[in-house]
Design a protein around this motif. Structure first.
Motif, short mmCIF file in Angstrom:
data_model
loop_
_atom_site.label_atom_id
_atom_site.label_comp_id
_atom_site.label_asym_id
_atom_site.label_seq_id
_atom_site.Cartn_x
_atom_site.Cartn_y
_atom_site.Cartn_z
N PHE A 49 0.85 -1.19 0.00
CA PHE A 49 0.00 0.00 0.00
C PHE A 49 0.89 1.24 0.00
CE2 PHE A 49 -1.97 -3.28 2.77
CZ PHE A 49 -3.09 -3.58 2.01
N PRO A 50 1.64 1.51 -1.07
CA PRO A 50 2.63 2.59 -1.03
C PRO A 50 2.06 4.00 -0.90
CG PRO A 50 2.46 1.72 -3.24
CD PRO A 50 1.61 0.84 -2.35
N GLY A 51 0.98 4.31 -1.56
CA GLY A 51 0.45 5.67 -1.50
C GLY A 51 -0.87 5.77 -0.79
N PHE A 52 -1.73 4.78 -1.01
CA PHE A 52 -3.05 4.77 -0.38
C PHE A 52 -3.47 3.32 -0.19
CE2 PHE A 52 -3.68 4.53 -4.86
CZ PHE A 52 -4.81 3.77 -5.05
N CYS A 53 -4.49 3.11 0.60
CA CYS A 53 -4.89 1.75 0.97
C CYS A 53 -5.67 1.01 -0.10
CB CYS A 53 -5.71 1.79 2.26
SG CYS A 53 -4.77 2.39 3.68
N ASN A 56 -10.63 -1.36 -0.85
CA ASN A 56 -11.05 -2.45 0.03
C ASN A 56 -10.30 -2.48 1.36
OD1 ASN A 56 -12.73 -3.25 -2.07
ND2 ASN A 56 -11.15 -4.54 -2.95
N ALA A 57 -9.57 -1.41 1.65
CA ALA A 57 -8.81 -1.33 2.90
C ALA A 57 -8.94 0.07 3.48
CB ALA A 57 -7.34 -1.68 2.64
N ILE A 86 -5.39 -1.78 6.70
CA ILE A 86 -6.00 -3.04 7.11
C ILE A 86 -7.21 -3.29 6.22
CG2 ILE A 86 -7.46 -1.96 8.87
CD1 ILE A 86 -6.86 -4.45 10.63
N CYS A 87 -7.43 -4.55 5.85
CA CYS A 87 -8.57 -4.88 4.99
C CYS A 87 -9.88 -4.59 5.72
CB CYS A 87 -8.53 -6.36 4.59
SG CYS A 87 -7.12 -6.81 3.56
N LYS A 88 -10.86 -4.13 4.97
CA LYS A 88 -12.19 -3.86 5.53
C LYS A 88 -12.84 -5.18 5.94
CE LYS A 88 -13.05 0.33 2.84
NZ LYS A 88 -13.84 0.95 1.78
N PRO A 89 -13.89 -5.13 6.78
CA PRO A 89 -14.60 -6.35 7.17
C PRO A 89 -15.07 -7.13 5.93
CG PRO A 89 -15.32 -4.51 8.51
CD PRO A 89 -14.43 -3.93 7.44
N ILE A 101 -9.20 -8.48 -1.08
CA ILE A 101 -10.31 -8.95 -1.92
C ILE A 101 -11.40 -9.49 -0.99
CG2 ILE A 101 -8.79 -9.54 -3.85
CD1 ILE A 101 -9.18 -12.53 -3.04
N LEU A 102 -12.60 -9.59 -1.52
CA LEU A 102 -13.68 -10.21 -0.75
C LEU A 102 -13.30 -11.65 -0.43
CD1 LEU A 102 -16.99 -9.05 -2.45
CD2 LEU A 102 -16.40 -8.83 -0.04
N LYS A 103 -13.59 -12.05 0.79
CA LYS A 103 -13.28 -13.44 1.19
C LYS A 103 -14.01 -14.43 0.28
CE LYS A 103 -12.69 -16.13 5.36
NZ LYS A 103 -12.81 -16.14 6.82
N SER A 104 -15.18 -14.06 -0.17
CA SER A 104 -15.95 -14.93 -1.06
C SER A 104 -15.31 -15.05 -2.45
CB SER A 104 -17.39 -14.43 -1.18
OG SER A 104 -17.41 -13.12 -1.71
#
Length: 122
Positions: A49-53, A56-57, A86-89, A101-104
């Motif tokens: 994540f060099p410049g921005f997240c 999805n994070a 950090i990855c979103k929920p 990525i989405l866990k699904s």
């Protein structure tokens, strides 16, 4: 006596700001480590994540070094800050694509293992 009250009103915000910014980790633990806490892993990912997240994070001051991935979920993790995202929920870190990525959306042939430690980031 009045000057003591005035002084306390000046010191109080400083104490609050200092406690709010504290991570709870010793500074040398957060940023500097000289021995490898996960010697079994041969390649760590530096900062994906060099410049921005990315979409999805989200930004986090101390996101850690053991994100959940399609293949692994850690029970414990060394207390190092690692990356600043950090990855979103419901999202996991894809080590090949190096993004959340989405866990699904994880490959169907990969069954996630719960392990003691799976360190991903340097």
């Amino acid at each position: 006596m009045v000057w003591i009250k005035s002084l306390s009103w000046l010191v109080l915000p400083v104490l609050f700001i200092n406690s709010a910014m504290s991570t709870g980790f010793a500074e040398e633990t957060v940023l500097n480590h000289y021995e490898d806490p996960d010697p079994g892993r041969e390649k760590y990912i530096w900062n994906p994540f060099p410049g921005f997240c990315g979409e999805n994070a989200t930004q986090a001051r101390c996101a850690g070094v053991c994100p959940e991935t399609c293949a692994f979920k850690s029970l414990k993790c060394p207390k190092y800050c690692g990356v600043n995202c950090i990855c979103k929920p419901d999202y996991v870190f894809d080590e090949i694509l190096q993004l959340c990525i989405l866990k699904s959306d994880c490959p169907q042939d990969i069954k996630q293992e719960v392990v003691e430690i799976h360190r991903v980031f340097q």
